[in-house]
Design an enzyme around this catalytic site. Structure first.
Site, PDB file in Angstrom:
ATOM      1  CG  ASP A   1       5.751   3.770   0.872  1.00 26.78           C
ATOM      2  OD1 ASP A   1       6.031   4.527   1.818  1.00 26.78           O
ATOM      3  OD2 ASP A   1       4.584   3.562   0.487  1.00 26.78           O
TER       4      ASP A   1
ATOM      5  CE  LYS B   1       0.856   4.909   8.360  1.00 26.40           C
ATOM      6  NZ  LYS B   1       0.972   4.290   7.049  1.00 26.40           N
TER       7      LYS B   1
ATOM      8  CE1 TYR C   1      -3.711   2.483   0.597  1.00 29.06           C
ATOM      9  CE2 TYR C   1      -2.420   3.279   2.456  1.00 29.06           C
ATOM     10  CZ  TYR C   1      -3.478   3.422   1.585  1.00 29.06           C
ATOM     11  OH  TYR C   1      -4.316   4.516   1.695  1.00 29.06           O
TER      12      TYR C   1
HETATM   13  C1  LIG Z   1       0.279   4.722   5.701  1.00 28.03           C
HETATM   14  C2  LIG Z   1       1.067   4.476   4.477  1.00 28.03           C
HETATM   15  C3  LIG Z   1       0.995   5.330   3.360  1.00 28.03           C
HETATM   16  C4  LIG Z   1      -0.008   6.441   3.277  1.00 28.03           C
HETATM   17  O1  LIG Z   1       0.220   7.442   4.206  1.00 28.03           O
HETATM   18  P1  LIG Z   1      -0.993   8.427   4.578  1.00 28.03           P
HETATM   19  O2  LIG Z   1      -0.360   9.405   5.516  1.00 28.03           O
HETATM   20  O3  LIG Z   1      -2.049   7.577   5.180  1.00 28.03           O
HETATM   21  O4  LIG Z   1      -1.438   9.076   3.328  1.00 28.03           O
HETATM   22  C5  LIG Z   1       1.844   5.097   2.309  1.00 28.03           C
HETATM   23  N1  LIG Z   1       2.728   4.076   2.332  1.00 28.03           N
HETATM   24  C6  LIG Z   1       2.825   3.246   3.372  1.00 28.03           C
HETATM   25  C7  LIG Z   1       3.831   2.152   3.347  1.00 28.03           C
HETATM   26  C8  LIG Z   1       1.977   3.389   4.464  1.00 28.03           C
HETATM   27  O5  LIG Z   1       2.061   2.536   5.479  1.00 28.03           O
END
Ligand SMILES: *Cc1c(COP(=O)(O)O)cnc(C)c1O
Length: 427
Positions: free
Chosen positions: A238, A266, A143
């Site tokens: 990511d 995060k 994701y």
């Molecule tokens: C949470 C997450 C996102 C998205 O971040 P948001 O602040 O919710 O837009 C993207 N990549 C990874 C790996 C994530 O865990």
């Protein structure tokens, strides 16, 4: 026990689609109504009915020091007195950039944004602009936020709700996202063979946390590095979830692989909305105003968000990560003992303070198919039993627990004991 939450959910459902501002919050896949929270302090969350929970979600990762950490609260109080936004440069942004670059060696320059979604969307635009190529490779079950290009075999809420491919994403956009299988380098090689010279970037969660926790196999990330270099494609890690959570330098530090671009989110905001993306100067210099790739943000680098984030980043040291590992290990050892004694089919996946308990008869979970084969009904029941005993877990099999450094010995004992009771009810 949940009377006020149920009332609150009815009201919010009239006004907000599904009653929530992010889909997994609605508890759909665990077959109950969502809990509405009122307050968090340290390792505890309190709901609108006065129930108290030990929080094992930490706002999906950001709250590494628990709720209302005093340094974060102090920073927000202090800097809010100077105003909340100027839409113009501040010293806070330079301080944040310096800190990130110090902590994540592959990042030579960094741009601040407001969420993880924004970071990944911007990162692939940059990769396309820099390489002049159009396609990207992503992994099934990973994701990367809700940008159009990523909602194809997407993890997190998208799998939880059975919507890995979202309507509203045009065919042309979807065509440019090629899907490989995590931990299967052959699936990546095959895509590079068939679409040679068209692939701008491979984007990956180096430690995948959005199909439940799936660790990279030995050599997988190194092989990705090589195939990208060989084909002049960029490697994007990511690390929105893993950055500053697994180590100061994230998963790339642990696995010793250097990506071209890193996305962050995060933990970086200490609970305020922040994201960032950074990488080699040569690549980052393609961004406007010095380069042609456009990306902007009214509230990007917001002073409060920068200082809230810095209040957390400043405190991350090896001792803290050691402590997180010790706490998390203790929890998992206890849960494993319960699994063995109760003889239930389940496996624990863990790295540092990230963990998923998978209900499965497999020995390990290596990819999207393995994760999808887990018993989600069992997870739903497990979740509800734990909730009723005051343990707040992620409301989906396809997510991670994030343990914070403020979990007490009593919290750890209570988590293990409740897990035992919950597992017993499942057999
Ligand atoms: C949470 C997450 C996102 C998205 O971040 P948001 O602040 O919710 O837009 C993207 N990549 C990874 C790996 C994530 O865990």
């Amino acid at each position: 026990m949940y009377k006020n939450s149920i009332k609150a959910y009815k009201k919010s459902s009239d006004l907000i689609p599904g009653g929530v501002n992010s889909p997994v919050r609605a508890f759909k896949s665990v077959n109950c109504d969502p809990v509405f929270f009122k307050r968090g302090k340290g390792s505890k969350l309190y709901d609108v009915d006065g129930n108290k929970y030990i929080d094992c979600v930490s706002s999906w990762g950001p709250l590494i020091f628990g709720h209302a950490d005093k340094d974060t609260v102090k920073a927000i109080n202090k800097y809010s007195k100077d105003g909340t936004s100027y839409g113009a440069p501040t010293l806070h942004e330079t301080e944040m950039a310096k800190k990130i670059i110090e902590m994540v060696p592959s990042v030579e320059k960094v741009r601040m944004v407001n969420s993880g979604t924004e970071a990944t969307m911007s990162a692939i635009r940059l990769a396309r602009g820099f390489t002049g190529k159009r396609r990207i490779i992503k992994f099934a079950g990973n994701y990367h936020g809700h940008g159009d290009s990523f909602l194809i075999k997407a993890g997190s809420g998208a799998i939880t709700l059975g919507l890995p491919d979202s309507p509203g994403v045009t065919k042309n956009t979807a065509k440019d996202t090629l899907i490989a299988s995590f931990n299967d380098i052959k699936s990546v090689e095959k895509l590079f063979r068939s679409k040679a010279n068209e692939i701008a970037a491979v984007i990956v969660e180096p430690v995948s946390g959005n199909m439940g926790l799936v660790l990279p196999n030995n050599g997988f990330l190194k092989a990705l590095r090589k195939i990208c270099s060989d084909n002049e494609a960029l490697l994007i890690f990511d690390e929105v979830m893993t950055g500053f959570r697994l180590a100061k330098g994230g998963a790339q530090e642990i696995y010793n692989v250097t990506p071209d671009i890193t996305t962050l989110g995060k933990v970086i905001g200490g609970g305020l909305p922040v994201g960032a993306y950074g990488g080699r100067s040569e690549i980052m210099n393609s961004l406007a105003p010095i380069g042609p790739v456009y990306q902007a943000g009214t509230l990007s680098g917001n002073p409060l968000a920068m200082q809230a984030g810095l209040s957390v980043l400043k405190k991350l040291d090896n001792k803290l990560f050691q402590k997180l590992d010790t706490i998390s290990n203790e929890i998992c050892v206890g849960i494993q003992k319960n699994i063995d004694e109760i003889e239930i089919n389940a496996v624990i996946s863990r790295i540092g303070s990230m963990m998923t308990l998978f209900f499965t008869d497999k020995k390990e979970i290596n990819n999207y198919e393995d994760a999808m084969a887990c018993d989600t009904d069992k997870y739903a029941k497990y979740f509800k039993h734990m909730l009723d005993m005051g343990i707040y877990l992620p409301p989906s099999q396809f997510e991670c627990c994030f343990f914070s450094s403020v979990l007490t010995r009593d919290d750890v004992k209570k988590i293990i004991k409740s897990n035992r009771v919950a597992l017993q009810k499942l057999v």
